[in-house]
Design an enzyme around this catalytic site. Structure first.
Site, PDB file in Angstrom:
ATOM      1  N   LYS A   1       0.596  -1.274  -0.342  1.00  0.00           N
ATOM      2  CA  LYS A   1      -0.876   0.004   0.020  1.00  0.00           C
ATOM      3  C   LYS A   1       1.468   1.531  -0.094  1.00  0.00           C
ATOM      4  O   LYS A   1       0.548   2.009  -0.569  1.00  0.00           O
ATOM      5  CB  LYS A   1      -0.979   0.310   1.134  1.00  0.00           C
ATOM      6  CG  LYS A   1      -1.537   1.471   1.514  1.00  0.00           C
ATOM      7  CD  LYS A   1      -2.286   0.967   2.567  1.00  0.00           C
ATOM      8  CE  LYS A   1      -1.433   1.731   3.883  1.00  0.00           C
ATOM      9  NZ  LYS A   1      -1.854   3.160   4.248  1.00  0.00           N
ATOM     10  N   ASN A   2       2.479   1.153   0.612  1.00  0.00           N
ATOM     11  CA  ASN A   2       3.093   2.459   1.215  1.00  0.00           C
ATOM     12  C   ASN A   2       3.659   2.631  -0.327  1.00  0.00           C
ATOM     13  O   ASN A   2       3.803   3.947  -0.316  1.00  0.00           O
ATOM     14  CB  ASN A   2       3.563   2.500   2.159  1.00  0.00           C
ATOM     15  CG  ASN A   2       2.813   3.085   3.432  1.00  0.00           C
ATOM     16  OD1 ASN A   2       0.698   2.625   3.397  1.00  0.00           O
ATOM     17  ND2 ASN A   2       3.405   2.642   4.809  1.00  0.00           N
TER      18      ASN A   2
ATOM     19  N   CYS B   1      -5.408  12.837  13.566  1.00  0.00           N
ATOM     20  CA  CYS B   1      -4.836  11.578  13.387  1.00  0.00           C
ATOM     21  C   CYS B   1      -4.859  11.365  14.253  1.00  0.00           C
ATOM     22  O   CYS B   1      -3.585  11.603  15.515  1.00  0.00           O
ATOM     23  CB  CYS B   1      -3.858  11.997  12.439  1.00  0.00           C
ATOM     24  SG  CYS B   1      -2.788   9.811  12.191  1.00  0.00           S
TER      25      CYS B   1
ATOM     26  N   ARG C   1       1.181  14.347  13.546  1.00  0.00           N
ATOM     27  CA  ARG C   1       1.740  14.466  12.024  1.00  0.00           C
ATOM     28  C   ARG C   1       1.535  15.833  11.505  1.00  0.00           C
ATOM     29  O   ARG C   1       1.037  15.930  10.651  1.00  0.00           O
ATOM     30  CB  ARG C   1       0.684  13.242  11.258  1.00  0.00           C
ATOM     31  CG  ARG C   1       0.925  11.931  12.600  1.00  0.00           C
ATOM     32  CD  ARG C   1      -0.137  11.058  11.472  1.00  0.00           C
ATOM     33  NE  ARG C   1       0.955  10.637  10.509  1.00  0.00           N
ATOM     34  CZ  ARG C   1       0.372   8.921   9.860  1.00  0.00           C
ATOM     35  NH1 ARG C   1      -0.575   8.882  10.585  1.00  0.00           N
ATOM     36  NH2 ARG C   1       1.396   9.064   8.969  1.00  0.00           N
TER      37      ARG C   1
ATOM     38  N   ASP D   1       5.254   0.839  12.334  1.00  0.00           N
ATOM     39  CA  ASP D   1       4.090   0.453  12.049  1.00  0.00           C
ATOM     40  C   ASP D   1       3.887  -1.346  11.902  1.00  0.00           C
ATOM     41  O   ASP D   1       3.322  -1.936  12.058  1.00  0.00           O
ATOM     42  CB  ASP D   1       4.291  -0.247  10.022  1.00  0.00           C
ATOM     43  CG  ASP D   1       3.457   1.506   9.742  1.00  0.00           C
ATOM     44  OD1 ASP D   1       3.261   2.576  10.117  1.00  0.00           O
ATOM     45  OD2 ASP D   1       3.768   1.634   8.609  1.00  0.00           O
TER      46      ASP D   1
ATOM     47  N   ARG E   1      -8.710  -0.780   5.644  1.00  0.00           N
ATOM     48  CA  ARG E   1      -7.415   0.527   4.532  1.00  0.00           C
ATOM     49  C   ARG E   1      -6.466   0.121   3.929  1.00  0.00           C
ATOM     50  O   ARG E   1      -5.976   0.029   3.272  1.00  0.00           O
ATOM     51  CB  ARG E   1      -7.271   2.315   5.562  1.00  0.00           C
ATOM     52  CG  ARG E   1      -8.331   2.726   5.960  1.00  0.00           C
ATOM     53  CD  ARG E   1      -7.860   3.877   6.525  1.00  0.00           C
ATOM     54  NE  ARG E   1      -6.639   4.261   5.843  1.00  0.00           N
ATOM     55  CZ  ARG E   1      -5.800   4.881   7.112  1.00  0.00           C
ATOM     56  NH1 ARG E   1      -5.829   5.195   7.894  1.00  0.00           N
ATOM     57  NH2 ARG E   1      -4.587   4.898   6.280  1.00  0.00           N
TER      58      ARG E   1
HETATM   59  C1  UD1 Z   1       4.409   6.655   6.337  1.00  0.00           C
HETATM   60  C2  UD1 Z   1       4.431   5.988   5.758  1.00  0.00           C
HETATM   61  C3  UD1 Z   1       3.424   5.417   7.713  1.00  0.00           C
HETATM   62  C4  UD1 Z   1       4.731   5.270   8.699  1.00  0.00           C
HETATM   63  C5  UD1 Z   1       5.127   6.206   8.471  1.00  0.00           C
HETATM   64  C6  UD1 Z   1       6.734   6.360   9.400  1.00  0.00           C
HETATM   65  C7  UD1 Z   1       2.657   6.023   4.147  1.00  0.00           C
HETATM   66  C8  UD1 Z   1       1.139   6.432   3.415  1.00  0.00           C
HETATM   67  N1  UD1 Z   1       2.975   6.026   5.478  1.00  0.00           N
HETATM   68  O1  UD1 Z   1       3.686   8.171   6.800  1.00  0.00           O
HETATM   69  O2  UD1 Z   1       2.395   3.524   7.391  1.00  0.00           O
HETATM   70  O3  UD1 Z   1       3.804   4.735   9.581  1.00  0.00           O
HETATM   71  O4  UD1 Z   1       5.680   6.687   7.014  1.00  0.00           O
HETATM   72  O5  UD1 Z   1       7.348   5.023   9.020  1.00  0.00           O
HETATM   73  O6  UD1 Z   1       3.993   6.080   3.167  1.00  0.00           O
HETATM   74  N2  UD1 Z   1       6.852  14.892  10.632  1.00  0.00           N
HETATM   75  C9  UD1 Z   1       6.983  15.908  10.310  1.00  0.00           C
HETATM   76  N3  UD1 Z   1       6.646  16.667   9.755  1.00  0.00           N
HETATM   77  C10 UD1 Z   1       6.465  16.374   8.626  1.00  0.00           C
HETATM   78  C11 UD1 Z   1       6.258  15.294   8.194  1.00  0.00           C
HETATM   79  C12 UD1 Z   1       6.993  14.432   9.167  1.00  0.00           C
HETATM   80  O7  UD1 Z   1       7.233  16.629  11.645  1.00  0.00           O
HETATM   81  O8  UD1 Z   1       6.357  17.501   7.851  1.00  0.00           O
HETATM   82  C13 UD1 Z   1       7.233  14.046  11.497  1.00  0.00           C
HETATM   83  C14 UD1 Z   1       6.077  12.624  11.627  1.00  0.00           C
HETATM   84  O9  UD1 Z   1       4.512  13.605  12.075  1.00  0.00           O
HETATM   85  C15 UD1 Z   1       6.234  12.083  12.815  1.00  0.00           C
HETATM   86  C16 UD1 Z   1       7.865  11.468  11.532  1.00  0.00           C
HETATM   87  O10 UD1 Z   1       8.279  13.013  11.138  1.00  0.00           O
HETATM   88  O11 UD1 Z   1       6.720  12.025  13.673  1.00  0.00           O
HETATM   89  C17 UD1 Z   1       7.613  10.366  10.364  1.00  0.00           C
HETATM   90  O12 UD1 Z   1       6.666  10.796   9.693  1.00  0.00           O
HETATM   91  P1  UD1 Z   1       6.949  10.347   7.993  1.00  0.00           P
HETATM   92  O13 UD1 Z   1       7.635   9.241   7.753  1.00  0.00           O
HETATM   93  O14 UD1 Z   1       6.692  11.509   7.365  1.00  0.00           O
HETATM   94  O15 UD1 Z   1       5.265   9.505   8.190  1.00  0.00           O
HETATM   95  P2  UD1 Z   1       4.408   9.311   6.994  1.00  0.00           P
HETATM   96  O16 UD1 Z   1       5.109   9.825   5.225  1.00  0.00           O
HETATM   97  O17 UD1 Z   1       3.257  10.382   7.117  1.00  0.00           O
END
Ligand code: UD1
Length: 427
Positions: free
Chosen positions: A22-23, A124, A129, A314, A406
């Protein structure tokens, strides 16, 4: 609302085919916005999040046609995504609120059309996030970014220009968004401290097949030379490493023996190390891997979540379900997301002994769990309750299973084919 009913205690035995990730599929689908030519994606999983991304892209003007899988295996889904004309650069609240990964259309829209307007993803269940890293990166590439009436508005009327972007912390989504945007920016972009998850490597391989020039694939430093346009391609989605790890744990938890067809052991090394330490035998085969528990109870081991190649956040809820029935204590520390212990009170309802101290949970293994009605709070939390239900005595009822739909394709079918007593109650 659908519920899943489980009568636990059966060691699982048999074969499970691992679905496409999915991701990986979600950013790959968003990448179709970068070109006017068709992008064919095969091995797409049949999941609610994929349907949400399909709807989102359709309202941007992408024509999406499900086709026979060019890789040949009929049941696997393939789709041709054709963004010949982008008719809307707005991603509306109604779709974005269903799935945070919708923000992945922002980079491609700004890169291709010079503008993009995406509703801010709301709160969320697993923490606040933010998307600040996505936005700061786009600003570094020359976009003007404003927040207006709940929408992110990014504009780059003269196109994006390459830049050095140093991520202060690792973000999967921000790396993906900016990697896609950089492919069409003028000049060189460097993404430093980039995430290295296999889904990002898969995206980079697809972009390269579309004509992008990317170096450093698989490392934390991606260097992109922008090109004027990308072209169509065919790309198969990698197998889902989180689904793989979840079924590895299902075999371990129930004392079973499962063959996971299509799984990639090299994507789950951290999970493998922890499980082997806990007393699980894992062996690679030509078409996947076999997982079975050595005799006796599992042994408690400590786990800390980290960006790839560390142990995935995850899989944190699932390993906690497993450690709940292991011998001895385990300390499970979550370093990626705040508030990602929503499954703890639910596991406790089933008899688990878990104490949370800040970002760590101390799990004291108990000999057995007892079935109970429980509530799914997010995608991975809900599957941890399914795992707990598979080992518990009596009946477990998992409510709010839309979370499960999902991310886990036909989970009750896959598990019941291996002997699990699991069924879905509709309504
Ligand atoms: C993706 C995955 C999710 C997984 C996560 C971490 C998808 C669709 N989802 O989510 O299943 O749990 O990676 O492996 O691929 N953060 C910030 N600012 C930002 C972006 C992120 O502070 O602009 C923080 C987040 O709050 C979190 C951390 O960085 O604490 C990691 O998040 P991120 O790697 O971005 O996760 P996702 O891409 O949302």
């Amino acid at each position: 609302m659908d519920r899943i009913l489980i009568r636990g205690g059966v060691p699982l035995a048999g074969e499970i085919r691992i679905s496409g990730a999915k991701n990986a599929a979600l950013p790959l689908m968003a990448a179709s916005l970068l070109t006017s030519e068709p992008l064919v994606l095969s091995n797409l999983p049949d999941l609610a999040d994929i349907a949400t991304m399909t709807n989102l892209l359709a309202q941007h003007g992408v024509l999406i046609e499900h086709i026979a899988d060019p890789a040949g295996e009929a049941p696997r889904q393939a789709a041709e995504l054709s963004a010949r004309r982008i008719t809307s650069t707005t991603a509306p609240y109604d779709l974005v609120r269903k799935m945070r990964a919708s923000v992945l259309v922002l980079g491609p829209l700004v890169a291709r059309c010079g503008r993009g307007r995406v509703s801010l993803p709301g709160g969320c269940a697993i923490g606040t996030r933010p998307v600040d890293l996505h936005l700061k990166g786009l600003q570094r590439l020359g976009a003007e970014v404003e927040l207006n009436e709940g929408y992110i508005e990014a504009r780059a009327p003269d196109g994006l220009r390459g830049a050095e972007i140093v991520f202060p912390s690792v973000s999967v989504g921000a790396t993906e968004n900016l990697l896609m945007a950089a492919c069409l920016a003028r000049g060189e972009t460097q993404l430093i401290n980039a995430a290295r998850e296999p889904e990002i490597t898969d995206l980079a391989h697809c972009l390269i097949a579309m004509g992008a020039r990317i170096e450093g694939v698989g490392s934390d430093r991606l260097v992109v030379q922008g090109v004027a346009a990308l072209h169509g391609a065919h790309h198969p989605v990698i197998p889902d490493r989180i689904e793989t790890g979840t079924y590895m744990m299902a075999a371990a938890a129930t004392g079973g023996d499962l063959r996971l067809v299509g799984a990639r052991l090299d994507h789950v090394e951290a999970v493998r190390r922890i499980l082997e330490g806990a007393g699980v035998c894992i062996s690679e085969s030509d078409d996947g891997m076999t997982v079975r528990r050595r005799n006796g109870r599992l042994v408690g081991t400590d786990v800390m979540t980290e960006p790839y190649p560390g142990f995935p956040t995850d899989m944190q809820a699932q390993i906690m379900a497993l450690m709940s029935v292991a011998e001895g204590a385990s300390m499970i520390t979550e370093t990626i997301f705040e508030n990602r212990f929503m499954h703890v009170p639910e596991l406790a309802r089933m008899g688990a002994n878990i104490t949370v101290h800040g970002a760590s949970a101390l799990v004291r293994g108990v000999p057995r769990l007892m079935g109970a009605p429980v509530m799914a709070t997010d995608l991975r939390a809900s599957v941890s309750l399914v795992l707990a239900g598979l080992v518990a005595g009596g009946e477990t009822i998992v409510n709010r299973v839309y979370h499960l739909d999902r991310g886990y394709e036909r989970i009750e079918e896959k598990l019941s084919a291996c002997g699990a007593r699991i069924e879905r109650a509709h309504g």
